[in-house]
Design an enzyme around this catalytic site. Structure first.
Site, PDB file in Angstrom:
ATOM      1  N   LYS A  34       0.254  -1.165   0.086  1.00 60.16           N
ATOM      2  CA  LYS A  34      -0.122   0.117   0.162  1.00 60.16           C
ATOM      3  C   LYS A  34       1.344   1.536   0.306  1.00 60.16           C
ATOM      4  O   LYS A  34       0.236   1.935  -0.595  1.00 60.16           O
ATOM      5  CB  LYS A  34      -1.150  -0.367   1.356  1.00 60.16           C
ATOM      6  CG  LYS A  34      -1.854  -0.824   0.940  1.00 60.16           C
ATOM      7  CD  LYS A  34      -3.606  -0.669   1.862  1.00 60.16           C
ATOM      8  CE  LYS A  34      -4.671  -1.517   1.200  1.00 60.16           C
ATOM      9  NZ  LYS A  34      -4.082  -2.986   2.604  1.00 60.16           N
TER      10      LYS A  34
ATOM     11  N   GLU B 129     -10.050   6.327   4.883  1.00 61.52           N
ATOM     12  CA  GLU B 129     -10.528   5.101   5.368  1.00 61.52           C
ATOM     13  C   GLU B 129      -9.406   3.872   5.068  1.00 61.52           C
ATOM     14  O   GLU B 129      -8.621   3.458   4.596  1.00 61.52           O
ATOM     15  CB  GLU B 129     -11.822   4.066   4.619  1.00 61.52           C
ATOM     16  CG  GLU B 129     -11.154   3.590   3.059  1.00 61.52           C
ATOM     17  CD  GLU B 129     -10.520   4.015   2.225  1.00 61.52           C
ATOM     18  OE1 GLU B 129     -10.587   5.233   1.561  1.00 61.52           O
ATOM     19  OE2 GLU B 129     -10.002   3.079   1.717  1.00 61.52           O
TER      20      GLU B 129
ATOM     21  N   SER C  90       1.626  -9.692  -1.093  1.00 61.19           N
ATOM     22  CA  SER C  90       0.918  -8.393  -1.224  1.00 61.19           C
ATOM     23  C   SER C  90       1.731  -8.045   1.062  1.00 61.19           C
ATOM     24  O   SER C  90       2.020  -6.819   0.848  1.00 61.19           O
ATOM     25  CB  SER C  90      -0.056  -7.908  -0.749  1.00 61.19           C
ATOM     26  OG  SER C  90      -1.065  -9.165  -0.324  1.00 61.19           O
TER      27      SER C  90
END
Ligand SMILES: *Cc1c(COP(=O)(O)O)cnc(C)c1O
Length: 399
Positions: A93, A115, A381
């Protein structure tokens, strides 16, 4: 296909009918401003150089590709991992958060709003905010706040303000609603940094572009290691940012089969999973069109997965298109198989994966068993530190 990135999305943000911007006029004006700014700024030498430098010196990119010899020996196949768990803050991310925050800086914004589900996006954005000296406000469902305690503490340490969301199921979907509302109160000084390839145009495009680095690196690294391309490429799909990051580099390679893995949760009854593309139908959620799980009224259905980062009733518009064109095969993995894979990767390779990523690993193990001659590249990930207490308390340790 070589014009793929110029063709998709189109200037209105559509991927063959999915995507777009189904939003109130006030928000439409703001999104258009961001899209225009992104088109200009992202092509500038300064922006590209600064992002490159951040990736190398701050994030620790390129992240390695790693061959799992013990896992491959046990399950068959040749299993490789793209180690996004080694990206700074422990997941993919940060790739789009640094990009979004750099854009915010160029736009003269003061505050980042977002969020978070698993907390990974919140931590990554709070990190980016600290790096650039911006304020940061993170909206998070109360259920997730309890489940992801270490990430909540990390965000607070990094200086972010946490806004608990108490509506509905108190998870990711409600957190998105709440963050949107907060953003609309002051779009002049704030920017909404969405956590995946979802939301109104230009977010699915921008987040994809920032995540493409994963696939570009992985393809090059894999070729260098093995002299060929992988037979299979696998990633888990929540909103779809880590998946599109790695998939985007292999879409033109006909010899690679690409698999997106959605969470089948605890059962296949509506409300017990978040397998959006397997069981959903096209609809509009959070300002964009995509496959979506709906209740009887056609509203977003309640969803569940053991992986907080995967429990979203929509999915990125680009994935919705890639499903229809069959460029990618979308399949499902349930909680139980994901937890087994979580422990298998930990014990055979010394790598504790995020439960989200464990869904992709579980699917790779199935592929390996079924096709022992084939090679499989998995996008790992994120790392599982955030999940360890929850997994051990809920499922116990294996023998
Ligand atoms: C958030 C998250 C995901 C799911 O998000 P995508 O946008 O689908 O990639 C997957 N893995 C990890 C580790 C995450 O933190």
């Amino acid at each position: 296909m070589s014009n793929y990135f110029k063709t998709y999305p189109d200037s209105e943000g559509f991927f063959d009918g999915y995507g777009g911007a189904f939003i109130p006029p006030a928000l439409e004006v703001e999104m258009k401003k961001i899209a225009d700014a992104y088109h200009t700024i992202s092509k500038s030498h300064n922006f590209i150089q600064e992002l490159r430098s951040i990736r190398k010196h701050y994030q620790g990119r390129p992240t390695p590709v790693y061959y799992c010899s013990r896992l491959s020996e046990k399950y068959g196949g040749r299993i490789y991992l793209k180690r996004e768990d080694l990206n700074h803050t422990g997941a993919h991310k940060l790739n789009h958060c640094m990009g979004e925050a750099l854009l915010a800086k160029h736009l003269g914004k003061k505050k980042l709003i977002a969020e978070t589900g698993a907390g990974q996006h919140g931590v990554a954005l709070a990190t980016a905010a600290a790096y650039f000296g911006l304020e940061c406000e993170i909206h998070m469902g109360e259920v997730d706040i309890k489940k992801q305690h270490p990430n909540v503490v990390r965000m607070k340490i990094l200086g972010a303000e946490i806004v608990p969301v108490t509506k509905g199921l108190k998870t990711l979907k409600e957190a998105v609603d709440s963050a949107f509302e907060a953003y609309l109160k002051d779009p002049e000084n704030t920017i909404y940094c969405i956590g995946s390839v979802v939301g109104p145009h230009p977010f699915p495009m921008m987040v994809r572009d920032f995540q493409r680095v994963v696939g570009i690196e992985a393809r090059e690294q894999y070729l260098e290691m093995t002299g060929e391309l992988p037979d299979h490429v696998v990633a888990c799909v929540g909103g779809g940012s880590n998946a599109i990051g790695i998939f985007s580099a292999f879409l033109e390679d006909d010899e690679c089969q690409i698999h997106g893995v959605e969470p089948a949760g605890r059962s296949l009854d509506l409300g017990d999973h978040a397998a959006t593309m397997k069981f959903g139908s096209p609809g509009v959620i959070h300002g964009f069109k995509c496959y979506m799980l709906k209740d009887e009224q056609g509203e977003p259905a309640p969803v569940y997965s053991v992986a907080s980062g995967l429990d979203y009733p929509g999915v990125g518009p680009e994935h919705s298109m890639l499903k229809d064109t069959e460029a990618v095969n979308y399949d499902i993995i349930n909680d139980e198989d994901a937890i087994d894979a979580f422990y298998e990767l930990s014990r055979l390779e010394g790598i504790i994966p995020a439960i989200e990523s464990a869904h992709a690993v579980a699917y790779a193990l199935k592929l390996a068993k079924a096709h022992p001659q084939k090679s499989i590249l998995v996008n790992l990930s994120g790392r599982g530190d955030k999940d360890i207490d929850y997994v051990v308390e809920t499922y116990g340790l294996p023998d």
